[in-house]
Enzyme design. Structure first.
Site, PDB file in Angstrom:
ATOM      1  N   ASP A 274       0.873  -1.160   0.000  1.00 28.39           N
ATOM      2  CA  ASP A 274       0.000   0.000   0.000  1.00 28.39           C
ATOM      3  C   ASP A 274       0.920   1.221   0.000  1.00 28.39           C
ATOM      4  O   ASP A 274       2.082   1.150   0.406  1.00 28.39           O
ATOM      5  CB  ASP A 274      -0.926  -0.003   1.219  1.00 28.39           C
ATOM      6  N   GLU A 622     -17.100  10.106   5.239  1.00 31.62           N
ATOM      7  CA  GLU A 622     -16.471   8.807   5.485  1.00 31.62           C
ATOM      8  C   GLU A 622     -15.600   8.438   4.298  1.00 31.62           C
ATOM      9  O   GLU A 622     -15.960   8.661   3.144  1.00 31.62           O
ATOM     10  CB  GLU A 622     -17.517   7.721   5.742  1.00 31.62           C
TER      11      GLU A 622
END
Length: 876
Positions: A274, A622
């Site tokens: 990542d 979010e």
């Protein structure tokens, strides 16, 4: 070998694949010869590289190797629900959690196929334009996100396929097959399963937390989807997660990376970290002293790409330090070039069918139609008392209220592209009812507050050096350094670009900055609020005094300040902005705050025949590692799953009018709505439905589409139902282990018609390690054509084993005309009936198994109404 000629060198320099231009019979090196095997070509190519060249290829932005004619390539691209972050207009499908609500693998595979075509078209155009090495134009997509949505507070759960390992595995497999295609030689595109493996928030702690899970939970919950995609779907790539697992960073985990992924599952594809995860080894987890040791350890654990940083450049020194051998680095580099060869990047375009994909496929009619279809399929009818829905189209007046009613940002979700047209709920309703029905709109509140900034048009009050508007200066760097590459007068500040889109002249929206200067002439004495919204970093000053400073990554961040004014006086405003990858946006607005009087609002619209409240939450609140300063939200996650109180307060006033109130809820996760579930007659969960969300919402509200979406997550009643967010134990989590009563269970979803089940057929007994066939007859017993999601659950108990309350092991979405019946067949695999031991191993154990088939999870009510049938299978 023939000597490389001038055309080859020229093509290499400008970044065009020379292999598409040179006659097939003329090759300077064996790796250029398409008649050889991929393995032979990759071995030849890597053998010609220096150590420094090999290491450079292990960064996400791999540079060109001009001496060999190897073009540059950036591995970083996204296709979560349509091609993301591209400068082109593309088809945007519903957010992943919404697509999961379709429970339709065929639709998802088709969506992935269409997205791969659009991605191919963009890549082909980039190659033709000599820009194939730019980010977000490549063919290696870091999707799907198959983490288990174990806790509804996680802001990135919207990117997943929900909380169930089986549903996630089947949908993920369909996505991979659609994206990668079925060509025997070439990949259409390369999918990547992420984030491997025990990863699902909290977002603010993702770079430092250490997840712990029992072997049982690891193999029962967190690994099944990854195993399905690696072993059976043959996914091309895997992304390892930021966090640590059992004390080791996931990208350097002995158990996850070496033992399970490479050894047990025999994964031969590539692994990317990542982005910035390798830096976490020595900066945040503190498990390694420096970049060289961290990089060497990551590579020895099979992490082939360092995304986002240049930590892997230290591998050159690590080889010299004997921390890693060059042969180990060769393994990673070969994996990377294998993917590029399988994508046809080194073959003549005429040999690769996908290389012929034209730009005209972007937003083509079939793609847009499928986006609408999936939005329709995703709609979940949670409640419909007394057949409140569908509404009549000939109502005289409809009131559409709420913060998501006309919110184009919300329907696009995150990790999204930009379409040419977005239909909000308000627009969809207007389009549906036509001119004969009056539609009134009230935003009423923000998501969390009853005070709104009522905007006013200040464009006539802006000027610079006697000219109307704003002086805009654009810089080809993030720091406003040097002279601007362009300066011009603009009417105002309200800009949005996808990454790579043209900003001005030849400058693209990639790591740029801008300065906007204007004089604001006050029209009155008093005060006015100035609001700045920017996708990355911004700062603003008035008369040389700084007012706001958000000079850091601030996704979709809007902030405001009060300016005291004297009529006729000029105020010099300077707004500076920079972009740091991804979308770019900057806007300056003005107005004054006003508190909404909910009673007065309700009184204004009480003569409406129906009130449609469109609320919920938004990707503005979010998502991934966000800065959000709103009650109930933190760092992209939620601190409470309860619907923000301000929205419930407003709906109470709307209900008091006595008119039917339909609640359309947009969300990427489960929301607790106890008052709404008890008091409102109809509730539709619409997720973030993509470019055609508003059309799909209106189709459902007015009965042109019979809803059949199902919840891929449990909707709990309150925060008290949830264990600690950082606790990765599955105890009392998700429908499989939750001991309480949910508000709306996993698999729940209503229809405008009814379905009954009978004629369940399954064998009386079977061997523990064998396939089992199950069939059931489903009948549309109602008055309307419709779709049903047939769900098969397995329940069993065995001494010495922990088992779920029940577990989904089969599903199929079917369409039935009224009165029509259909027999649905399932084949249970041996692993579907197996048990997971405490040490994580799979056991095929004798015993009784309860098999339930119906339109939702089995319970007393569904059994009584013939919406579920059950049988017992003896394994012996």
């Amino acid at each position: 070998m023939k000597k490389i000629h001038a055309l080859f060198l020229l093509c290499a320099i400008v970044g065009i694949s020379a292999f598409t231009l040179r006659p097939e019979e003329e090759y300077a090196y064996p790796f250029q010869d398409p008649s050889l095997t991929v393995e032979a070509r990759v071995n030849d190519l890597v053998s010609r590289l220096t150590l420094e060249e090999k290491v450079a290829q292990m960064l996400n932005a791999a540079p060109a190797i001009d001496r060999l004619g190897i073009p540059s390539y950036d591995w970083w691209n996204e296709v979560l629900h349509g091609v993301a972050r591209t400068p082109y207009k593309v088809t945007v499908f519903p957010q992943a959690i919404g697509m999961a609500a379709t429970f339709d693998t065929t639709s998802l595979q088709q969506m992935a196929d269409f997205s791969a075509l659009e991605g191919r078209a963009i890549y082909n155009k980039a190659i033709a334009d000599g820009k194939g090495g730019q980010r977000y134009v490549g063919l290696t997509y870091w999707t799907p996100n198959i983490n288990i949505f174990r806790d509804p507070r996680w802001g990135r759960g919207q990117e997943t396929y929900g909380e169930d390992p089986f549903l996630t595995a089947m949908l993920g497999r369909a996505f991979v097959r659609g994206l990668q295609g079925d060509d025997p030689k070439y990949l259409k595109a390369a999918a990547c399963a992420k984030h491997y493996a025990v990863h699902s928030g909290p977002e603010p702690e993702r770079h430092v937390f250490n997840a712990t899970a029992t072997p049982y939970d690891l193999w029962d919950t967190y690994l099944p989807a990854f195993e399905e995609l690696v072993v059976n779907a043959k996914v091309a790539g895997v992304m390892c997660a930021y966090n640590a697992y059992k004390g080791q960073p996931c990208c350097g985990s002995d158990e996850l990376m070496n033992d399970i992924l490479r050894n047990q599952w025999q994964f031969t594809g590539y692994v990317t970290s990542d982005c910035w995860a390798i830096d976490d080894f020595f900066k945040n987890h503190k498990t390694h002293p420096d970049a060289a040791s961290a990089s060497a350890d990551a590579v020895m654990h099979g992490t082939d790409i360092d995304c986002g940083t240049d930590a892997y450049k230290a591998l050159v020194q690590a080889v010299k330090n004997s921390q890693i051998t060059e042969r180990m680095i060769d393994v990673s580099v070969k994996r990377l070039f294998t993917i590029r060869f399988r994508l046809g990047m080194f073959d003549p375009a005429a040999m690769v069918a996908y290389a012929q994909t034209p730009l005209s496929v972007l937003e083509s009619a079939p793609h847009k139609a499928h986006s609408l279809k999936m939005a329709q399929q995703s709609m979940v009818l949670l409640k419909n008392d007394k057949n409140t829905l569908p509404l009549r189209k000939n109502l005289k007046k409809i009131a559409v209220v709420g913060p998501n009613a006309d919110n184009a940002i919300a329907v696009l979700g995150n990790y999204n592209g930009t379409p040419s047209e977005i239909v909000t709920a308000l627009q969809g309703i207007k389009n549906k009812v036509g001119a004969g029905t009056q539609v009134v709109y009230e935003r009423a509140s923000t998501f969390t507050r009853d005070t709104l900034l009522v905007y006013t048009n200040i464009a006539p009050q802006l000027s610079f050096e006697g000219k109307p508007g704003v002086k805009a200066e654009y810089f080809n760097n993030k720091d406003l350094k040097g002279s601007p590459v362009a300066a011009r007068q603009e009417a105002g500040i309200n800009n949005f670009w996808q990454e790579g889109e043209t900003v001005v002249g030849s400058m693209k929206a990639y790591n740029f900055s801008a300065r906007y200067t204007t004089d604001f002439t006050a029209s009155a004495t008093g005060s006015i609020m100035l609001e700045v919204e920017g996708d990355d970093g911004y700062r603003i000053s008035v008369d040389g005094k700084e007012q706001l400073n958000a000079w850091e990554r601030n996704r979709w961040g809007a902030r405001n300040f009060k300016l005291n004014t004297t009529q006729g006086q000029k105020y010099r405003i300077v707004l500076e902005y920079y972009q740091d990858g991804g979308k770019a946006s900057v806007a300056l607005r003005a107005g004054n705050f006003a508190k909404t009087d909910f009673k007065a609002l309700a009184n204004r619209i009480k003569d409406a025949d129906a009130i449609i409240y469109v609320g919920g939450i938004s990707p503005q609140l979010e998502g991934e590692e966000m800065k959000v300063n709103e009650p109930g939200f933190n760092g992209g996650d939620r601190t409470s799953i309860l619907l923000p109180k301000v929205q419930t307060d407003l709906m109470k006033e709307l209900k008091a009018t006595g008119k039917p109130v339909v609640f359309v809820m947009m969300t990427g996760s489960a929301i607790a709505i106890p008052w709404e579930a008890q008091n409102l007659p109809a509730i539709v969960n619409a997720w973030y439905g993509g470019q055609s969300a508003g059309t799909a919402i209106a189709d459902v509200l007015f009965g042109d589409y019979n809803p059949a979406g199902r919840l891929p997550v449990t909707f709990y009643k309150s925060d008290q139902d949830l264990p600690g967010f950082g606790d990765y134990s599955m105890e009392n989590r998700t429908y499989r282990y939750f001991k309480g009563q949910p508000l709306y269970g996993f698999g729940h979803g209503l229809s405008y018609t009814t379905f009954t089940y009978d004629k369940l057929e399954l064998p009386n007994n079977a061997k523990p390690n064998s396939k089992v066939r199950v069939s059931v007859r489903v009948t549309n017993s109602g008055k309307m054509d419709g779709e049903e999601v047939v769900q098969l659950y397995v329940t069993r108990q065995a001494d010495g084993f922990r088992t779920p309350v029940r577990a989904l092991k089969g599903f199929e979405r079917i369409a039935l005309k009224r009165g029509e019946s259909k027999v649905v067949d399932f084949e249970l695999r041996p692993q579907d009936l197996a048990l997971i031991a405490g040490d994580g191993t799979t056991k095929h154990v004798p015993g009784n198994v309860t098999i339930s088939v119906g339109g939702s999870q089995p319970n007393a009510q569904t059994r009584k109404s013939k919406k579920t049938v059950e049988g017992t299978l003896a394994l012996k």
